[in-house]
Design an enzyme around this catalytic site. Structure first.
Site, PDB file in Angstrom:
ATOM      1  N   ARG A 235     -29.218  -4.037  32.601  1.00 25.96           N
ATOM      2  CA  ARG A 235     -27.983  -4.926  31.583  1.00 25.96           C
ATOM      3  C   ARG A 235     -28.150  -6.633  31.595  1.00 25.96           C
ATOM      4  O   ARG A 235     -28.482  -6.914  30.809  1.00 25.96           O
ATOM      5  CB  ARG A 235     -26.399  -4.415  31.637  1.00 25.96           C
ATOM      6  CG  ARG A 235     -25.668  -5.514  30.368  1.00 25.96           C
ATOM      7  CD  ARG A 235     -24.710  -4.886  29.822  1.00 25.96           C
ATOM      8  NE  ARG A 235     -23.662  -4.373  31.172  1.00 25.96           N
ATOM      9  CZ  ARG A 235     -23.006  -5.325  32.064  1.00 25.96           C
ATOM     10  NH1 ARG A 235     -23.145  -6.430  32.318  1.00 25.96           N
ATOM     11  NH2 ARG A 235     -22.675  -3.694  33.609  1.00 25.96           N
TER      12      ARG A 235
ATOM     13  N   TYR B  38     -27.963  -4.911   3.629  1.00 30.56           N
ATOM     14  CA  TYR B  38     -27.628  -3.890   4.469  1.00 30.56           C
ATOM     15  C   TYR B  38     -26.075  -2.617   4.779  1.00 30.56           C
ATOM     16  O   TYR B  38     -25.177  -3.931   5.295  1.00 30.56           O
ATOM     17  CB  TYR B  38     -28.349  -3.843   5.997  1.00 30.56           C
ATOM     18  CG  TYR B  38     -28.549  -2.061   6.396  1.00 30.56           C
ATOM     19  CD1 TYR B  38     -29.303  -1.364   5.794  1.00 30.56           C
ATOM     20  CD2 TYR B  38     -27.735  -1.819   7.890  1.00 30.56           C
ATOM     21  CE1 TYR B  38     -29.119  -0.063   6.493  1.00 30.56           C
ATOM     22  CE2 TYR B  38     -27.306  -0.533   8.544  1.00 30.56           C
ATOM     23  CZ  TYR B  38     -28.729   0.417   8.143  1.00 30.56           C
ATOM     24  OH  TYR B  38     -28.405   1.162   8.723  1.00 30.56           O
TER      25      TYR B  38
ATOM     26  N   ASP C 164     -32.602 -12.063   8.343  1.00 33.26           N
ATOM     27  CA  ASP C 164     -32.509 -10.332   8.386  1.00 33.26           C
ATOM     28  C   ASP C 164     -33.817 -10.298   7.803  1.00 33.26           C
ATOM     29  O   ASP C 164     -34.233  -9.937   6.917  1.00 33.26           O
ATOM     30  CB  ASP C 164     -31.772  -9.404   8.048  1.00 33.26           C
ATOM     31  CG  ASP C 164     -31.966  -8.112   7.976  1.00 33.26           C
ATOM     32  OD1 ASP C 164     -33.142  -7.787   8.851  1.00 33.26           O
ATOM     33  OD2 ASP C 164     -31.257  -7.001   8.031  1.00 33.26           O
TER      34      ASP C 164
ATOM     35  N   LYS D 164     -37.752  -0.525  12.374  1.00 33.15           N
ATOM     36  CA  LYS D 164     -38.225   0.314  11.765  1.00 33.15           C
ATOM     37  C   LYS D 164     -39.959  -0.575  11.425  1.00 33.15           C
ATOM     38  O   LYS D 164     -40.232   0.093  12.070  1.00 33.15           O
ATOM     39  CB  LYS D 164     -37.679  -1.298  10.672  1.00 33.15           C
ATOM     40  CG  LYS D 164     -35.860  -0.422  10.158  1.00 33.15           C
ATOM     41  CD  LYS D 164     -35.727   0.960   9.698  1.00 33.15           C
ATOM     42  CE  LYS D 164     -34.244   0.166   9.677  1.00 33.15           C
ATOM     43  NZ  LYS D 164     -32.944  -0.062   9.256  1.00 33.15           N
TER      44      LYS D 164
HETATM   45  C1  LIG Z   1     -31.575  -0.594   9.267  1.00 34.82           C
HETATM   46  C2  LIG Z   1     -31.502  -2.074   9.267  1.00 34.82           C
HETATM   47  C3  LIG Z   1     -30.672  -2.522   9.606  1.00 34.82           C
HETATM   48  C4  LIG Z   1     -29.838  -1.344  10.395  1.00 34.82           C
HETATM   49  O1  LIG Z   1     -30.865  -1.815  11.949  1.00 34.82           O
HETATM   50  P1  LIG Z   1     -30.519  -0.771  12.796  1.00 34.82           P
HETATM   51  O2  LIG Z   1     -31.582  -0.905  13.804  1.00 34.82           O
HETATM   52  O3  LIG Z   1     -30.408   0.793  12.192  1.00 34.82           O
HETATM   53  O4  LIG Z   1     -28.922  -0.575  13.077  1.00 34.82           O
HETATM   54  C5  LIG Z   1     -30.381  -3.757   9.512  1.00 34.82           C
HETATM   55  N1  LIG Z   1     -30.833  -4.860   8.448  1.00 34.82           N
HETATM   56  C6  LIG Z   1     -31.478  -4.101   7.425  1.00 34.82           C
HETATM   57  C7  LIG Z   1     -32.361  -4.639   6.796  1.00 34.82           C
HETATM   58  C8  LIG Z   1     -31.982  -2.583   7.642  1.00 34.82           C
HETATM   59  O5  LIG Z   1     -32.576  -1.824   7.036  1.00 34.82           O
END
Ligand SMILES: *Cc1c(COP(=O)(O)O)cnc(C)c1O
Length: 391
Positions: free
Chosen positions: A54, A107, A180, A205
């Site tokens: 951790r 998101y 982001d 992603k």
């Molecule tokens: C999917 C997504 C998130 C969240 O990510 P997780 O891995 O599902 O927690 C945040 N921002 C964007 C733009 C996303 O597409």
């Protein structure tokens, strides 16, 4: 080195013990410490080393260094999901009495974090159109500590000009800019180079690319990232499992070639849909008609492979299309090698009310498409037959 070389070689360590070419997977929760005195020094962070997974793990550490390198950041911290990384970013900056500003298209769960959880901790917020730097400037208050921008924005693909926004936030010493950059991946844009203080990715992603794990990563200056690590916010416990980190690193090796194919396929799919009689509107920054086309052209290497589509006939037509596709999978998430289709209003953005959604063009008759790396003719044919099944 250039990015495709870096994706393969940056921070890659060939195992000195066995000569293993691929970095070993250190699937362990704890580490044997050499002796009592050294154990004390390591636990108290006086000496650097691995103690407990951790606090830090060699496989996760390699992933973090690799992302930091690609984003030209000093440091990075990995998390169990994108939301975990976003939570680390936000909680490392805000305290009771503070104020945050965030974009009107973000998101869904991030929207919920800002509108449902932060207020209960005494943190106020203002929602602005972050494509307009003056609107951000006007919303900044004496207690503002964070401007949070998602670009390209999920799901309407609005692009905020990171450099222009950073010129605003840099005028205020206490205000940090967090971006982001999930839809772009480090291959298409580097927010820190453009002036952001921290960049966050859902590594679930494009970084992973194969839809095998959930993960997140946050990169920035060592000073900012240290606040998100042990002995501070890593106490939240949202750490990445070594196997997930190792899996993502295998995916990252092909990020460049994947993104090239993703982007060229997406451009063709967007043009096809833009001319389709059953389609009202395509939201893809690569189309000159998109509101952010010029900003995207300036800021990104290419336009990415995400798009939203308003289908004639509203939600009933969306239902037919999503039930009729054969190559596309009806699934949330994005950035996989294979193509996905989802309904933003009821899936990724169910946290927003109808009114909140419609104000920012997230309509009930809208599907979001993540274009994969299949042969594009098959993707187009699949969408065409699905659109033709609308009565
Ligand atoms: C999917 C997504 C998130 C969240 O990510 P997780 O891995 O599902 O927690 C945040 N921002 C964007 C733009 C996303 O597409």
């Amino acid at each position: 080195m250039k990015i495709n070389t870096d994706l393969l070689h940056a921070q890659q360590k060939h195992d000195p013990v066995t000569g293993s070419h691929v970095s070993p997977l250190y699937q362990t929760s704890t580490f044997v410490l050499p002796n009592f005195d050294e154990a004390v020094r390591l636990n108290q962070n006086i000496d650097q080393g691995f103690v407990y997974s951790r606090f830090g793990n060699p496989t996760v550490d390699e992933f973090e260094r690799k992302v930091a390198h690609l984003e030209q950041a000093e440091a990075a911290v990995a998390s169990a999901s994108g939301l975990g990384a976003i939570t680390l970013a936000v909680m490392s900056l805000v305290k009771t009495g503070d104020h945050v500003i965030f974009g009107d298209v973000i998101y869904g769960c991030t929207f919920a974090l800002f509108t449902k959880i932060l207020p209960s901790l005494g943190v106020a917020y203002t929602i602005v159109d972050t494509t307009n730097p003056e609107a951000i400037e006007a919303a900044i208050k004496p207690n503002t500590v964070l401007v949070y921008v998602e670009t390209p924005a999920n799901p309407t693909l609005k692009i905020s000009d990171i450099e222009a926004v950073s010129k605003v936030t840099k005028k205020h010493e206490k205000v940090k800019l967090v971006v982001d950059s999930t839809f772009a991946s480090p291959y298409l844009q580097n927010p820190i180079v453009l002036g952001a203080d921290m960049v966050v990715h859902s590594a679930t992603k494009y970084l992973c690319g194969h839809g095998t794990v959930t993960a997140g990563v946050l990169a920035g200056s060592k000073e900012l990232i240290d606040r998100a690590k042990m002995p501070y916010l890593q106490c939240f416990g949202s750490v990445l499992d070594p196997f997930a980190a190792w899996t993502i690193m295998q995916g990252m090796k092909t990020l460049g070639v994947r993104m090239e194919k993703h982007c060229s396929n997406a451009m063709k799919v967007a043009e096809f849909l833009d001319n389709h009689p059953m389609v009202d509107k395509v939201y893809y920054p690569g189309l000159p008609s998109h509101e952010s086309h010029e900003t995207a052209k300036k800021q990104m290497k290419d336009f990415g492979a995400m798009m939203s589509v308003d289908i004639k006939g509203g939600i009933d037509s969306c239902r037919t299309v999503m039930n009729s596709v054969k190559v596309f999978s009806l699934a949330t998430s994005l950035g996989n090698v294979d193509s996905l289709i989802q309904h933003s209003p009821t899936m990724s953005h169910f946290d927003m009310t109808l009114e909140e959604r419609c104000k920012v063009n997230i309509f009930d008759g809208q599907v979001r498409i993540s274009v994969g790396i299949e042969d594009v003719e098959d993707l187009i044919e699949d969408l065409d037959q699905a659109l033709k099944s609308i009565k």
